[in-house]
Design a protein around this motif. Structure first.
Motif, PDB file in Angstrom:
ATOM      1  N   ILE A 183       0.856  -1.184   0.000  1.00 21.25           N
ATOM      2  CA  ILE A 183       0.000   0.000   0.000  1.00 21.25           C
ATOM      3  C   ILE A 183       0.891   1.234   0.000  1.00 21.25           C
ATOM      4  O   ILE A 183       1.747   1.402   0.872  1.00 21.25           O
ATOM      5  CB  ILE A 183      -0.938   0.007   1.221  1.00 21.25           C
ATOM      6  CG1 ILE A 183      -1.867  -1.214   1.181  1.00 21.25           C
ATOM      7  CG2 ILE A 183      -1.754   1.302   1.265  1.00 21.25           C
ATOM      8  CD1 ILE A 183      -2.638  -1.447   2.468  1.00 21.25           C
ATOM      9  N   LEU A 184       0.695   2.078  -0.996  1.00 18.88           N
ATOM     10  CA  LEU A 184       1.452   3.314  -1.159  1.00 18.88           C
ATOM     11  C   LEU A 184       0.578   4.491  -0.732  1.00 18.88           C
ATOM     12  O   LEU A 184      -0.578   4.597  -1.160  1.00 18.88           O
ATOM     13  CB  LEU A 184       1.890   3.467  -2.623  1.00 18.88           C
ATOM     14  CG  LEU A 184       2.359   4.849  -3.088  1.00 18.88           C
ATOM     15  CD1 LEU A 184       3.649   5.242  -2.385  1.00 18.88           C
ATOM     16  CD2 LEU A 184       2.560   4.853  -4.605  1.00 18.88           C
ATOM     17  N   PHE A 185       1.124   5.371   0.085  1.00 19.54           N
ATOM     18  CA  PHE A 185       0.397   6.575   0.490  1.00 19.54           C
ATOM     19  C   PHE A 185       1.139   7.796  -0.051  1.00 19.54           C
ATOM     20  O   PHE A 185       2.357   7.910   0.085  1.00 19.54           O
ATOM     21  CB  PHE A 185       0.289   6.663   2.017  1.00 19.54           C
ATOM     22  CG  PHE A 185      -0.645   7.747   2.488  1.00 19.54           C
ATOM     23  CD1 PHE A 185      -1.977   7.454   2.767  1.00 19.54           C
ATOM     24  CD2 PHE A 185      -0.209   9.059   2.630  1.00 19.54           C
ATOM     25  CE1 PHE A 185      -2.848   8.447   3.185  1.00 19.54           C
ATOM     26  CE2 PHE A 185      -1.072  10.056   3.043  1.00 19.54           C
ATOM     27  CZ  PHE A 185      -2.398   9.747   3.325  1.00 19.54           C
ATOM     28  N   VAL A 186       0.384   8.700  -0.676  1.00 19.13           N
ATOM     29  CA  VAL A 186       0.938   9.940  -1.218  1.00 19.13           C
ATOM     30  C   VAL A 186       0.230  11.092  -0.522  1.00 19.13           C
ATOM     31  O   VAL A 186      -1.005  11.181  -0.561  1.00 19.13           O
ATOM     32  CB  VAL A 186       0.724  10.028  -2.740  1.00 19.13           C
ATOM     33  CG1 VAL A 186       1.434  11.249  -3.311  1.00 19.13           C
ATOM     34  CG2 VAL A 186       1.195   8.755  -3.445  1.00 19.13           C
ATOM     35  N   GLY A 187       0.983  11.965   0.153  1.00 22.35           N
ATOM     36  CA  GLY A 187       0.332  12.976   0.969  1.00 22.35           C
ATOM     37  C   GLY A 187       0.884  14.372   0.804  1.00 22.35           C
ATOM     38  O   GLY A 187       2.050  14.569   0.444  1.00 22.35           O
ATOM     39  N   GLY A 188       0.015  15.366   1.077  1.00 14.24           N
ATOM     40  CA  GLY A 188       0.400  16.769   1.024  1.00 14.24           C
ATOM     41  C   GLY A 188       0.351  17.413   2.397  1.00 14.24           C
ATOM     42  O   GLY A 188      -0.155  16.830   3.366  1.00 14.24           O
ATOM     43  N   PRO A 189       0.842  18.644   2.530  1.00 13.44           N
ATOM     44  CA  PRO A 189       0.963  19.295   3.841  1.00 13.44           C
ATOM     45  C   PRO A 189      -0.365  19.616   4.512  1.00 13.44           C
ATOM     46  O   PRO A 189      -0.403  19.812   5.727  1.00 13.44           O
ATOM     47  CB  PRO A 189       1.741  20.579   3.518  1.00 13.44           C
ATOM     48  CG  PRO A 189       1.488  20.838   2.064  1.00 13.44           C
ATOM     49  CD  PRO A 189       1.387  19.485   1.442  1.00 13.44           C
ATOM     50  N   ALA A 190      -1.466  19.675   3.752  1.00 14.65           N
ATOM     51  CA  ALA A 190      -2.766  19.941   4.374  1.00 14.65           C
ATOM     52  C   ALA A 190      -3.117  18.877   5.405  1.00 14.65           C
ATOM     53  O   ALA A 190      -3.916  19.123   6.313  1.00 14.65           O
ATOM     54  CB  ALA A 190      -3.864  20.013   3.299  1.00 14.65           C
ATOM     55  N   ILE A 191      -2.527  17.699   5.268  1.00 13.11           N
ATOM     56  CA  ILE A 191      -2.747  16.640   6.268  1.00 13.11           C
ATOM     57  C   ILE A 191      -2.301  17.117   7.646  1.00 13.11           C
ATOM     58  O   ILE A 191      -2.957  16.846   8.653  1.00 13.11           O
ATOM     59  CB  ILE A 191      -1.996  15.356   5.855  1.00 13.11           C
ATOM     60  CG1 ILE A 191      -2.624  14.767   4.588  1.00 13.11           C
ATOM     61  CG2 ILE A 191      -1.980  14.332   6.987  1.00 13.11           C
ATOM     62  CD1 ILE A 191      -1.825  13.628   3.992  1.00 13.11           C
ATOM     63  N   VAL A 192      -1.197  17.859   7.687  1.00 16.31           N
ATOM     64  CA  VAL A 192      -0.703  18.382   8.964  1.00 16.31           C
ATOM     65  C   VAL A 192      -1.498  19.628   9.362  1.00 16.31           C
ATOM     66  O   VAL A 192      -1.915  19.773  10.514  1.00 16.31           O
ATOM     67  CB  VAL A 192       0.800  18.704   8.885  1.00 16.31           C
ATOM     68  CG1 VAL A 192       1.323  19.159  10.244  1.00 16.31           C
ATOM     69  CG2 VAL A 192       1.590  17.487   8.396  1.00 16.31           C
ATOM     70  N   HIS A 193      -1.726  20.528   8.397  1.00 14.70           N
ATOM     71  CA  HIS A 193      -2.418  21.788   8.707  1.00 14.70           C
ATOM     72  C   HIS A 193      -3.795  21.545   9.321  1.00 14.70           C
ATOM     73  O   HIS A 193      -4.239  22.294  10.193  1.00 14.70           O
ATOM     74  CB  HIS A 193      -2.581  22.631   7.447  1.00 14.70           C
ATOM     75  CG  HIS A 193      -1.302  22.975   6.758  1.00 14.70           C
ATOM     76  ND1 HIS A 193      -0.093  23.074   7.412  1.00 14.70           N
ATOM     77  CD2 HIS A 193      -1.039  23.255   5.446  1.00 14.70           C
ATOM     78  CE1 HIS A 193       0.861  23.396   6.540  1.00 14.70           C
ATOM     79  NE2 HIS A 193       0.311  23.511   5.346  1.00 14.70           N
ATOM     80  N   THR A 194      -4.496  20.520   8.860  1.00 15.85           N
ATOM     81  CA  THR A 194      -5.873  20.280   9.308  1.00 15.85           C
ATOM     82  C   THR A 194      -5.966  19.451  10.583  1.00 15.85           C
ATOM     83  O   THR A 194      -7.059  19.190  11.075  1.00 15.85           O
ATOM     84  CB  THR A 194      -6.674  19.562   8.208  1.00 15.85           C
ATOM     85  OG1 THR A 194      -6.033  18.299   7.913  1.00 15.85           O
ATOM     86  CG2 THR A 194      -6.753  20.393   6.938  1.00 15.85           C
ATOM     87  N   GLY A 195      -4.834  19.000  11.079  1.00 18.48           N
ATOM     88  CA  GLY A 195      -4.854  18.157  12.269  1.00 18.48           C
ATOM     89  C   GLY A 195      -5.042  16.690  11.981  1.00 18.48           C
ATOM     90  O   GLY A 195      -5.253  15.883  12.900  1.00 18.48           O
ATOM     91  N   ALA A 217       7.252  19.972   2.129  1.00 21.63           N
ATOM     92  CA  ALA A 217       6.278  20.652   2.989  1.00 21.63           C
ATOM     93  C   ALA A 217       5.655  19.712   4.013  1.00 21.63           C
ATOM     94  O   ALA A 217       5.541  20.059   5.191  1.00 21.63           O
ATOM     95  CB  ALA A 217       5.189  21.306   2.133  1.00 21.63           C
ATOM     96  N   LEU A 218       5.208  18.527   3.579  1.00 24.46           N
ATOM     97  CA  LEU A 218       4.585  17.610   4.541  1.00 24.46           C
ATOM     98  C   LEU A 218       5.574  17.251   5.648  1.00 24.46           C
ATOM     99  O   LEU A 218       5.234  17.295   6.827  1.00 24.46           O
ATOM    100  CB  LEU A 218       4.088  16.341   3.847  1.00 24.46           C
ATOM    101  CG  LEU A 218       3.449  15.319   4.805  1.00 24.46           C
ATOM    102  CD1 LEU A 218       2.163  14.750   4.247  1.00 24.46           C
ATOM    103  CD2 LEU A 218       4.414  14.189   5.140  1.00 24.46           C
ATOM    104  N   ALA A 219       6.801  16.914   5.276  1.00 26.67           N
ATOM    105  CA  ALA A 219       7.786  16.520   6.281  1.00 26.67           C
ATOM    106  C   ALA A 219       8.157  17.697   7.191  1.00 26.67           C
ATOM    107  O   ALA A 219       8.283  17.542   8.403  1.00 26.67           O
ATOM    108  CB  ALA A 219       9.029  15.961   5.599  1.00 26.67           C
ATOM    109  N   THR A 220       8.311  18.877   6.604  1.00 30.54           N
ATOM    110  CA  THR A 220       8.676  20.052   7.391  1.00 30.54           C
ATOM    111  C   THR A 220       7.620  20.371   8.445  1.00 30.54           C
ATOM    112  O   THR A 220       7.922  20.573   9.628  1.00 30.54           O
ATOM    113  CB  THR A 220       8.871  21.267   6.467  1.00 30.54           C
ATOM    114  OG1 THR A 220      10.040  21.060   5.666  1.00 30.54           O
ATOM    115  CG2 THR A 220       9.044  22.543   7.263  1.00 30.54           C
ATOM    116  N   HIS A 221       6.363  20.432   8.028  1.00 29.24           N
ATOM    117  CA  HIS A 221       5.311  20.797   8.971  1.00 29.24           C
ATOM    118  C   HIS A 221       5.002  19.650   9.932  1.00 29.24           C
ATOM    119  O   HIS A 221       4.534  19.886  11.049  1.00 29.24           O
ATOM    120  CB  HIS A 221       4.079  21.267   8.217  1.00 29.24           C
ATOM    121  CG  HIS A 221       4.344  22.512   7.420  1.00 29.24           C
ATOM    122  ND1 HIS A 221       4.727  23.697   8.011  1.00 29.24           N
ATOM    123  CD2 HIS A 221       4.327  22.744   6.080  1.00 29.24           C
ATOM    124  CE1 HIS A 221       4.919  24.609   7.063  1.00 29.24           C
ATOM    125  NE2 HIS A 221       4.680  24.049   5.884  1.00 29.24           N
TER     126      HIS A 221
END
Length: 387
Positions: A183-195, A217-221
């Motif tokens: 299973i591959l997951f591809v994610g953006g920084p909004a995942i962190v911004h939204t909690g 961005a995702l890793a940074t935030h």
């Protein structure tokens, strides 16, 4: 297929048409295609060939690559559909299959091999398939009729039963895992911004993610949240801007660079929670692909886009499902690498992200228009062992 022939200026005659008796039976048609001149005929045959039409059996034609990074004239450009090449009287599967590549044939051993190769990996003298002769493309097979993904189709709409789709996604993940695929997951920084990061962190810790693709961005935030409790300077717990919060992501980047990278930060106790922490602790490989707008970036970010693409490409074999959440560019980049056989779910609050992904060739994608916090929270609650 017939519409495509006439749309592009050709004519056809159905020579033979045999229809299967049940949905499980195959159907077969033999069609004679005519056009005003040879060039137009070749163009039409190429278009319908990309959608599954196969010419009368002939051997594939080969030409030598004239230089490193250069295809020969009239090279065959691949789709992401299952593809075969006729060589030595046999149909050879093209493995791995990836869109927008050429096909290189190696016949130095007892077992000839056909593989898709991106243009930057081509070497002078490679034997490259040219034209459409000896090429067979297998159309995308219908989804399992019992799946809600099949029932709802591929059209993008905000009016879908979101909870049912999340339940189906959890069931698909369990089926993929039982089948021995990744299973591959591809994610953006909004995942962190939204909690939503805590939900994804729990999903990874429970073993439901095998590979992670993201950007700086995702890793940074994510590490900013772990170290300072904020994302883009906003306190996750309260939603209130922190004093001097605009500096927080740079402070996080600076600290990670000081200790020598994300893995060192986890090992030294600088980062003790979060998405990246979960990946490192569980041995989940991740690729952080950079962009021109990145701050820092983190030392783990691959800033050469071709190198990042090749690293992503190396992790694709064995993937059975890709879940793309809240990222347009990384979703499209990943979609370009995936075979059409990979179950692909794209989740974004903006329908345009899903539409762009499908318009660029990832036709197998199923889109869910919703916010990432709802999706990940619901998904975490539906997967065994997460919550």
């Amino acid at each position: 297929m017939l519409d495509l022939i006439t749309l592009h200026g050709g004519a056809y005659q159905i020579v033979h048409f045999e229809i299967g008796n049940t949905r499980a039976d195959s159907s077969q048609a033999e069609i004679s295609v005519q056009a005003a001149n040879p060039d137009l005929l070749e163009s039409i045959l190429h278009i319908i060939g990309q959608r599954g039409a196969t010419r009368p059996t002939e051997e594939a034609r080969l030409a030598l690559a004239p230089a490193d990074g250069v295809f020969p004239d009239r090279f065959y450009s691949t789709t992401n559909l299952e593809t075969y090449v006729r060589f030595g009287g046999k149909w050879l599967p093209v493995e791995p299959i990836e869109m927008d590549c050429g096909i290189v044939l190696t016949d130095s051993s007892d077992r000839p091999i056909a593989k898709s190769v991106p243009i930057h990996q081509i070497k002078n003298g490679n034997k490259v398939v040219t034209g459409d002769l000896g090429i067979k493309v297998i159309p995308l097979q219908p989804r399992d009729s019992s799946s809600i993904f099949s029932f709802m189709g591929s059209e993008v709409s905000t009016e879908r039963p979101k909870e049912l789709i999340v339940i189906e996604a959890a069931l698909q993940m369990q089926a993929i895992r039982e089948g021995g695929r990744k299973i591959l997951f591809v994610g953006g920084p909004a995942i962190v911004h939204t909690g939503a990061a805590r939900s994804l962190e729990a999903i990874i810790n429970a073993g439901w993610v095998d590979i992670l693709f993201a950007g700086n961005a995702l890793a940074t935030h994510d590490v900013e949240r772990a170290m300072l409790g904020t994302s883009l300077g906003i306190e996750i717990a309260t939603g209130i801007p922190a004093a001097h919060g605009h500096q927080h992501h740079l402070q996080a980047i600076n600290e990670i660079r000081r200790v020598g990278g994300l893995k060192a930060a986890v090992e030294q106790g600088v980062v003790t929670s979060g998405i990246i922490h979960a990946c490192i602790k569980r041995g989940v490989p991740f690729v952080l692909a950079g962009s021109i707008r990145d701050d820092g970036p983190l030392p783990d970010v691959i800033t050469d886009s071709v190198e990042a693409q090749d690293r992503m490409r190396s992790l694709i074999p064995g993937v059975g499902m890709a879940i793309m959440v809240a990222t347009t560019l990384h979703s499209i980049a990943t979609g370009n690498l995936l075979p059409a056989s990979v179950t692909t779910l794209c989740v974004d609050s903006d329908a345009d992200t899903v539409i762009k992904l499908m318009d660029r060739g990832t036709h197998q994608a199923f889109g869910l228009v919703t916010d990432c916090e709802f999706f990940l929270k619901e998904l975490a609650s539906r997967l065994p062992g997460v919550m």
